[in-house]
Write a protein that holds these residues in place. Structure first.
Motif, PDB file in Angstrom:
ATOM      1  N   LEU A 159       0.836  -1.205   0.000  1.00 16.63           N
ATOM      2  CA  LEU A 159       0.000   0.000   0.000  1.00 16.63           C
ATOM      3  C   LEU A 159       0.868   1.250   0.000  1.00 16.63           C
ATOM      4  O   LEU A 159       0.623   2.199  -0.753  1.00 16.63           O
ATOM      5  CB  LEU A 159      -0.917  -0.002   1.220  1.00 16.63           C
ATOM      6  CG  LEU A 159      -2.052  -1.032   1.210  1.00 16.63           C
ATOM      7  CD1 LEU A 159      -2.714  -1.102   2.577  1.00 16.63           C
ATOM      8  CD2 LEU A 159      -3.074  -0.700   0.132  1.00 16.63           C
ATOM      9  N   PHE A 160       1.898   1.245   0.841  1.00 22.02           N
ATOM     10  CA  PHE A 160       2.814   2.379   0.882  1.00 22.02           C
ATOM     11  C   PHE A 160       3.562   2.509  -0.443  1.00 22.02           C
ATOM     12  O   PHE A 160       3.740   3.619  -0.961  1.00 22.02           O
ATOM     13  CB  PHE A 160       3.802   2.217   2.027  1.00 22.02           C
ATOM     14  CG  PHE A 160       4.840   3.308   2.068  1.00 22.02           C
ATOM     15  CD1 PHE A 160       4.523   4.559   2.575  1.00 22.02           C
ATOM     16  CD2 PHE A 160       6.124   3.076   1.593  1.00 22.02           C
ATOM     17  CE1 PHE A 160       5.480   5.569   2.606  1.00 22.02           C
ATOM     18  CE2 PHE A 160       7.082   4.084   1.619  1.00 22.02           C
ATOM     19  CZ  PHE A 160       6.760   5.332   2.128  1.00 22.02           C
ATOM     20  N   GLY A 161       3.994   1.372  -1.004  1.00 22.90           N
ATOM     21  CA  GLY A 161       4.680   1.398  -2.296  1.00 22.90           C
ATOM     22  C   GLY A 161       3.802   1.967  -3.385  1.00 22.90           C
ATOM     23  O   GLY A 161       4.269   2.710  -4.258  1.00 22.90           O
ATOM     24  N   GLY A 162       2.509   1.649  -3.354  1.00 24.45           N
ATOM     25  CA  GLY A 162       1.578   2.218  -4.334  1.00 24.45           C
ATOM     26  C   GLY A 162       1.454   3.717  -4.182  1.00 24.45           C
ATOM     27  O   GLY A 162       1.460   4.459  -5.172  1.00 24.45           O
ATOM     28  N   GLY A 163       1.355   4.185  -2.930  1.00 25.91           N
ATOM     29  CA  GLY A 163       1.288   5.624  -2.702  1.00 25.91           C
ATOM     30  C   GLY A 163       2.552   6.326  -3.160  1.00 25.91           C
ATOM     31  O   GLY A 163       2.501   7.405  -3.761  1.00 25.91           O
ATOM     32  N   LEU A 164       3.696   5.695  -2.886  1.00 27.03           N
ATOM     33  CA  LEU A 164       4.970   6.278  -3.299  1.00 27.03           C
ATOM     34  C   LEU A 164       5.096   6.287  -4.821  1.00 27.03           C
ATOM     35  O   LEU A 164       5.607   7.256  -5.402  1.00 27.03           O
ATOM     36  CB  LEU A 164       6.128   5.491  -2.682  1.00 27.03           C
ATOM     37  CG  LEU A 164       7.537   6.058  -2.862  1.00 27.03           C
ATOM     38  CD1 LEU A 164       7.630   7.481  -2.325  1.00 27.03           C
ATOM     39  CD2 LEU A 164       8.558   5.163  -2.185  1.00 27.03           C
ATOM     40  N   LEU A 165       4.603   5.233  -5.471  1.00 27.17           N
ATOM     41  CA  LEU A 165       4.594   5.209  -6.934  1.00 27.17           C
ATOM     42  C   LEU A 165       3.702   6.325  -7.478  1.00 27.17           C
ATOM     43  O   LEU A 165       4.032   6.980  -8.471  1.00 27.17           O
ATOM     44  CB  LEU A 165       4.113   3.850  -7.438  1.00 27.17           C
ATOM     45  CG  LEU A 165       4.026   3.677  -8.960  1.00 27.17           C
ATOM     46  CD1 LEU A 165       5.381   3.923  -9.624  1.00 27.17           C
ATOM     47  CD2 LEU A 165       3.496   2.286  -9.306  1.00 27.17           C
ATOM     48  N   GLY A 166       2.575   6.558  -6.807  1.00 24.96           N
ATOM     49  CA  GLY A 166       1.709   7.666  -7.201  1.00 24.96           C
ATOM     50  C   GLY A 166       2.427   8.994  -7.122  1.00 24.96           C
ATOM     51  O   GLY A 166       2.282   9.855  -7.997  1.00 24.96           O
ATOM     52  N   TYR A 167       3.232   9.171  -6.062  1.00 22.16           N
ATOM     53  CA  TYR A 167       4.005  10.403  -5.932  1.00 22.16           C
ATOM     54  C   TYR A 167       5.015  10.553  -7.066  1.00 22.16           C
ATOM     55  O   TYR A 167       5.172  11.641  -7.628  1.00 22.16           O
ATOM     56  CB  TYR A 167       4.741  10.441  -4.587  1.00 22.16           C
ATOM     57  CG  TYR A 167       5.928  11.363  -4.622  1.00 22.16           C
ATOM     58  CD1 TYR A 167       5.752  12.751  -4.709  1.00 22.16           C
ATOM     59  CD2 TYR A 167       7.228  10.860  -4.650  1.00 22.16           C
ATOM     60  CE1 TYR A 167       6.838  13.598  -4.798  1.00 22.16           C
ATOM     61  CE2 TYR A 167       8.317  11.708  -4.735  1.00 22.16           C
ATOM     62  CZ  TYR A 167       8.116  13.071  -4.811  1.00 22.16           C
ATOM     63  OH  TYR A 167       9.188  13.914  -4.921  1.00 22.16           O
ATOM     64  N   VAL A 168       5.718   9.473  -7.402  1.00 20.24           N
ATOM     65  CA  VAL A 168       6.701   9.524  -8.492  1.00 20.24           C
ATOM     66  C   VAL A 168       6.007   9.904  -9.801  1.00 20.24           C
ATOM     67  O   VAL A 168       6.499  10.749 -10.562  1.00 20.24           O
ATOM     68  CB  VAL A 168       7.427   8.172  -8.643  1.00 20.24           C
ATOM     69  CG1 VAL A 168       8.304   8.166  -9.892  1.00 20.24           C
ATOM     70  CG2 VAL A 168       8.274   7.894  -7.408  1.00 20.24           C
ATOM     71  N   MET A 169       4.858   9.301 -10.061  1.00 22.78           N
ATOM     72  CA  MET A 169       4.086   9.621 -11.267  1.00 22.78           C
ATOM     73  C   MET A 169       3.671  11.089 -11.262  1.00 22.78           C
ATOM     74  O   MET A 169       3.715  11.764 -12.296  1.00 22.78           O
ATOM     75  CB  MET A 169       2.863   8.708 -11.354  1.00 22.78           C
ATOM     76  CG  MET A 169       3.202   7.239 -11.556  1.00 22.78           C
ATOM     77  SD  MET A 169       1.802   6.124 -11.224  1.00 22.78           S
ATOM     78  CE  MET A 169       0.629   6.680 -12.465  1.00 22.78           C
ATOM     79  N   TYR A 170       3.259  11.574 -10.096  1.00 21.60           N
ATOM     80  CA  TYR A 170       2.841  12.969  -9.958  1.00 21.60           C
ATOM     81  C   TYR A 170       3.974  13.938 -10.277  1.00 21.60           C
ATOM     82  O   TYR A 170       3.821  14.864 -11.077  1.00 21.60           O
ATOM     83  CB  TYR A 170       2.321  13.194  -8.533  1.00 21.60           C
ATOM     84  CG  TYR A 170       2.500  14.590  -7.999  1.00 21.60           C
ATOM     85  CD1 TYR A 170       1.620  15.611  -8.353  1.00 21.60           C
ATOM     86  CD2 TYR A 170       3.551  14.882  -7.135  1.00 21.60           C
ATOM     87  CE1 TYR A 170       1.796  16.895  -7.862  1.00 21.60           C
ATOM     88  CE2 TYR A 170       3.728  16.161  -6.633  1.00 21.60           C
ATOM     89  CZ  TYR A 170       2.842  17.163  -6.999  1.00 21.60           C
ATOM     90  OH  TYR A 170       3.021  18.431  -6.511  1.00 21.60           O
TER      91      TYR A 170
END
Length: 234
Positions: free
Chosen positions: A166-177
């Motif tokens: 879940l944290f990795g998904g959020g962090l991936l979202g940040y990278v995409m952002y």
């Protein structure tokens, strides 16, 4: 001297000047200077260096962390489809965090000396100098501090085996952002969706700055009624 009469000297380091603008700061910071040459923030060379970040540092530093997090959940017994759903959920939560931070923190109205100074460092500099290539993505050091905070928050609501994905998904979202944000300013999109997203974000910068807080999508602007009028986004 009255605060409203203060004039910022663009030839000198800006950070400790902008606080003196007082109530005039909001008007000043939303009058963009379109130049690829960014201003100097600090007289101190080390502090100045810490404010500058190349865009590719974001994926280089954080994608390995994303991979490690996802691997942890897999090694603790979750199947790939389950982990994929967790990552997707993490990304979707990030989009809401992205919108919330941009709307309520990055665009908070300040008028005190330290309020203006903090806002300029956080987001005001981006609106004043929107094409500054080295101050567009979030510097790694403060990002790491926020990562620790968010990781501990995720652990409060998730199980030990689901928290990493879940944290990795959020962090991936940040990278995409952050990568998307950089591309919207400096890329030349050829696909209609990317063109529309760039137009949407430039509209936020140069026309109606109290609307259009989404970066990677307009979803939450639609949900919360902050979508810019169509005539302003053409």
């Amino acid at each position: 001297m009255v605060a409203q009469e203060f004039t910022v000297d663009l030839e000198k380091p800006l950070v400790f000047q902008v606080g003196h603008l007082g109530e005039a700061y909001q008007e000043w910071v939303h009058q963009p200077i379109v130049s690829k040459e960014g201003p100097r923030f600090f007289a101190n060379d080390l502090l100045e260096l810490l404010t500058r970040t190349v865009w590719w540092a974001v994926p280089v530093i954080w994608l390995p962390v994303v991979c490690w997090c996802v691997t942890q959940s897999i090694q603790m017994g979750h199947a790939l489809p389950q982990v994929a759903l967790m990552v997707a959920f993490g990304i979707s939560v990030w989009t809401l965090i992205e919108y919330t931070l941009h709307r309520f923190l990055f665009h908070i109205e300040t008028k005190s000396y330290w309020g203006n100074t903090a806002h300029y460092l956080l987001h005001g500099c981006h609106h004043k100098h929107p094409m500054d290539r080295l101050r567009l993505v979030f510097p790694p050091a403060p990002a790491a501090i926020l990562c620790v905070m968010f990781w501990n928050l995720v652990k409060l609501f998730a199980t030990p085996t689901t928290a990493p994905a879940l944290f990795g998904g959020g962090l991936l979202g940040y990278v995409m952002y952050d990568c998307t944000h950089y591309y919207l300013h400096h890329g030349q999109p050829t696909k209609d969706h990317a063109k529309n997203l760039k137009r949407y974000h430039m509209n936020h910068h140069f026309r109606i700055q109290n609307k259009g807080f989404g970066i990677t999508s307009a979803l939450w602007d639609i949900v919360f009624g902050t979508l810019p009028p169509s005539k302003s986004s053409s």
